[in-house]
Scaffold this motif. Structure first.
Motif, short mmCIF file in Angstrom:
data_model
loop_
_atom_site.label_atom_id
_atom_site.label_comp_id
_atom_site.label_asym_id
_atom_site.label_seq_id
_atom_site.Cartn_x
_atom_site.Cartn_y
_atom_site.Cartn_z
N HIS A 133 -8.26 -4.68 -0.20
CA HIS A 133 -7.38 -4.61 0.98
C HIS A 133 -6.42 -3.42 0.84
O HIS A 133 -6.33 -2.58 1.74
CB HIS A 133 -6.59 -5.92 1.10
CG HIS A 133 -5.66 -5.98 2.26
ND1 HIS A 133 -6.00 -6.57 3.45
CD2 HIS A 133 -4.41 -5.51 2.43
CE1 HIS A 133 -4.99 -6.46 4.30
NE2 HIS A 133 -4.00 -5.81 3.69
N GLU A 134 -5.72 -3.36 -0.27
CA GLU A 134 -4.71 -2.30 -0.44
C GLU A 134 -5.37 -0.92 -0.52
O GLU A 134 -4.82 0.06 -0.03
CB GLU A 134 -3.84 -2.57 -1.67
CG GLU A 134 -3.12 -3.92 -1.67
CD GLU A 134 -2.27 -4.18 -0.44
OE1 GLU A 134 -1.91 -3.22 0.26
OE2 GLU A 134 -1.98 -5.36 -0.16
N GLU B 69 0.82 -1.21 0.00
CA GLU B 69 0.00 0.00 0.00
C GLU B 69 0.85 1.26 0.00
O GLU B 69 1.94 1.26 0.59
CB GLU B 69 -0.92 0.00 1.23
CG GLU B 69 -0.19 0.07 2.58
CD GLU B 69 0.29 -1.27 3.11
OE1 GLU B 69 0.19 -2.27 2.38
OE2 GLU B 69 0.79 -1.31 4.26
N HIS C 1 -6.25 0.40 2.85
CA HIS C 1 -5.04 0.91 3.53
C HIS C 1 -4.80 2.39 3.25
O HIS C 1 -4.07 3.05 4.00
CB HIS C 1 -3.82 0.14 3.04
CG HIS C 1 -3.50 -1.10 3.82
ND1 HIS C 1 -3.59 -1.18 5.18
CD2 HIS C 1 -3.03 -2.32 3.41
CE1 HIS C 1 -3.21 -2.40 5.58
NE2 HIS C 1 -2.88 -3.10 4.52
N TYR D 272 -2.92 -10.74 10.67
CA TYR D 272 -3.92 -10.54 9.61
C TYR D 272 -5.20 -11.31 9.95
O TYR D 272 -6.28 -10.74 10.04
CB TYR D 272 -3.41 -11.07 8.26
CG TYR D 272 -2.38 -10.21 7.58
CD1 TYR D 272 -2.75 -9.28 6.62
CD2 TYR D 272 -1.03 -10.36 7.87
CE1 TYR D 272 -1.81 -8.50 5.96
CE2 TYR D 272 -0.08 -9.59 7.22
CZ TYR D 272 -0.47 -8.66 6.28
OH TYR D 272 0.47 -7.90 5.64
N GLU E 241 -3.45 -4.23 9.85
CA GLU E 241 -3.58 -5.31 8.87
C GLU E 241 -4.83 -6.16 9.13
O GLU E 241 -5.52 -6.56 8.20
CB GLU E 241 -2.33 -6.20 8.90
CG GLU E 241 -1.09 -5.53 8.33
CD GLU E 241 -1.24 -5.07 6.88
OE1 GLU E 241 -2.20 -5.47 6.20
OE2 GLU E 241 -0.39 -4.27 6.44
ZN ZN Z 1 -2.23 -5.04 4.29
#
Ligand code: ZN
Length: 605
Positions: free
Chosen positions: A294-295, A259, A298, A398, A328
């Protein structure tokens, strides 16, 4: 529609305090040539290359790829004193510009370093840009030229263009060193599409895709993710960035993402990209969409809201934080949930993904040894340095972090009219999208709950007892259903198959450990009763053992043959997810909706 990069010439070109000229000159040698000019050097000017890249918590020693460093000033070559593995000092005068020349070897296909060959160039500034000590807060600029004898190459980066050509090569600027190294650069022949959400242009760059890629679908689905995420954080307001870049590198076999504040570098399996004429959503494509989500999440959660310890990165050494379970883990909770809310997956698929996460935590003996806060702190030596003992020694912040988010969300929904979404937004506002601590998280969840959740946070974040998944999911119309364990879980093993059966990991407290099997063993055969059988896959063990309660395993280890008595637990009497048994390796579960009305209030909003 796909489009070429939008390019502008709006800013003055020179001089800037720190300027890099990066030339991809030697494609077959995988060498970038770099010229760094420091306009007003210090009398004893030091330069250093970072030892790590933010977002990936491992000392990677990028300087191992740097070579032929030389220093020049006013027509003379200056001596260089090397101070450490990644730091150098040059005695010079402060009246003239100091020029450093060096090369960087680039053949790492990951998103964390740099790559250069005849097809593509990619780099993070942490790999290519020496930090001019003392000048970090000043403006930095970067001149990027196209490699010789190539045609059709384009360049894309989130850096601000100053003077660039139609293909994107030219000069870019960053307001400081942090921004420079937080803006990866992609060059080569690539696919490029774009869309706008709430005034912010989002670019999608795909390199090395197969011709069958359905780029329009990728763009459409990415736009749904972006729209859902911006709504999550800002309602009808605008996102904090004017433009954002997704750099997707399609490879034969690979997965990962990193990210950045205004971009992300992703690596995916070429076959996971959507294909023209195939409207179904493959499992691989769901994985890719989850990675994109996900990214992108971030962008807010770790690049803006971030651990207080990351308020200013120290590029010379490990930067420790206990909060990766939040940055995370909570991002992992939302990456799949937002896919569901964006309409890209259904409830069943979402629960399958969540069930997989829960199972990974239940099956990791390390969850009894380390809390997620400890695992975060130890990321540099444990999670990022995986070996045969990893599942026994640590827990993934995670997966368990995602389950802590789930438990917190379901608890807030149960005891108040608020959700974890409200907590995330309140936190963002409270910390002004900047550095934060665990106390800030506790403050917002306690405020929204109307009473203290500190004892729960203590247990979930700093303890090692199982999370109350079954009870909380049950309250929201989802039951945890124990299922028959696969042979690997039943025996407490992770194996490699193909060219024989090889033991990769032996899980703490499992049957394989009790029998004395160890990582590195090759499992050749089993004997049950009077008969002996050759085994090539783990499945063969159950196939030949049948209902036998035990067998003898024939093992090859370091040139010797061993016969180890092995208990074979029958695949029944699976424990519930809520009560971890002595051998946590035996858990296999699935999640099922029992009350659709209750479940949808959580899953859909
Ligand atoms: Zn991540």
């Amino acid at each position: 529609m796909p489009a070429t990069p939008t390019l502008t010439t709006t800013h003055p070109v020179h001089p800037v305090p720190v300027h890099y000229c990066i030339e991809p000159l030697q494609l077959h040698a995988h060498l970038f040539s770099v010229t760094l000019t420091i306009a007003q050097p210090q009398v004893l000017q030091e330069v250093a290359l970072p030892v790590w890249i933010p977002g990936s918590y491992l000392v990677r020693e990028f300087s191992k790829n740097l070579q032929r460093l030389s220093a020049h000033q006013n027509g003379s070559t200056l001596p260089i004193t090397q101070l450490s593995k990644h730091r150098w000092r040059i005695a010079c005068d402060s009246e003239h510009a100091l020029v450093l020349r060096y090369e960087v070897y680039a053949l790492d296909a990951s998103v964390r370093t740099a790559w250069l060959d005849a097809h593509r160039g990619f780099f993070n500034g942490t790999s290519l840009c020496l930090r001019a000590i003392g000048h970090e807060a000043r403006e930095h600029s970067l001149h990027l030229s196209a490699p010789p004898n190539t045609s059709g190459w384009q360049l894309a980066t989130a850096l601000t263009p100053v003077a660039v050509d139609a293909a994107g090569f030219g000069t870019y600027q960053a307001s400081n060193y942090d921004e420079l190294v937080d803006s990866p650069v992609e060059m080569g022949v690539f696919w490029h599409g774009q869309f706008k959400v709430m005034g912010a242009t989002h670019h999608v760059i795909v390199t090395c895709a197969a011709p069958s890629m359905d780029g329009e679908r990728l763009l459409r689905d990415t736009q749904k993710i972006v729209t859902t995420a911006i709504r999550f954080w800002h309602g009808k307001g605008k996102p904090p960035m004017k433009a954002y870049w997704f750099f997707i590198n399609a490879v034969n076999d690979g997965y990962g993402g990193l990210e950045h504040r205004a971009s992300t570098a992703l690596i995916c399996n070429r076959r996971d990209l959507p294909r023209m004429g195939e409207p179904a959503t493959s499992e691989g494509y769901v994985t890719l969409l989850g990675l994109i989500c996900h990214e992108y999440f971030h962008t807010w959660n770790v690049k803006r809201l971030r651990p207080a310890e990351f308020a200013s990165y120290d590029y010379d050494q490990e930067n420790y934080t206990q909060l990766l379970w939040f940055f995370e883990g909570f991002t992992s909770y939302y990456d799949d949930l937002l896919l569901r809310r964006a309409g890209l997956i259904d409830d069943i698929t979402y629960l399958k993904l969540l069930g997989k996460t829960a199972q990974q935590v239940l099956q990791a003996p390390g969850s009894r040894l380390q809390s997620v806060a400890q695992a975060s702190f130890d990321a540099w030596v444990k999670y990022y340095r995986m070996d045969e003992n990893t599942p026994n020694a640590t827990i993934s912040y995670y997966t368990k972090g995602a389950l802590v988010a789930l438990c917190l969300d379901l608890t807030l929904r149960q005891c108040s009219t608020h959700t974890l979404d409200d907590a995330m937004r309140m936190l963002y506002k409270r910390c002004r999208g900047g550095p934060m601590t665990e106390a800030d998280v506790r403050h917002v969840v306690n405020t929204l709950a109307g009473h203290s959740l500190d004892s729960l946070m203590d247990a979930w974040v700093h303890g090692t007892a199982p999370l109350p998944l079954e009870a909380l999911l049950g309250q929201h119309g989802v039951c945890v259903h124990p299922e028959v364990a696969q042979p690997a879980q039943r025996l407490g093993l992770r194996v490699g198959e193909g060219n024989g059966l090889h033991i990769k990991q032996v899980l703490r407290g499992g049957l394989a450990e009790q029998a004395g099997l160890q990582a590195g063993d090759e499992w050749l055969g089993i004997t049950t009763g009077e008969q002996s059988w050759r085994v090539m896959r783990l499945d063969d063990v159950g196939f030949y053992a049948g209902n036998a309660p035990h067998c003898t395993a024939l093992i090859a280890r370091d040139g010797r043959l061993l016969q180890l008595p092995l208990q074979l637990q029958p695949p029944t009497q699976m424990p519930s997810a809520n009560a971890l048994p002595d051998a946590p390796t035996a858990d296999t579960i699935s999640l099922r909706i029992t009350d659709p009305a209750r479940a949808s209030t959580w899953l859909a909003s």
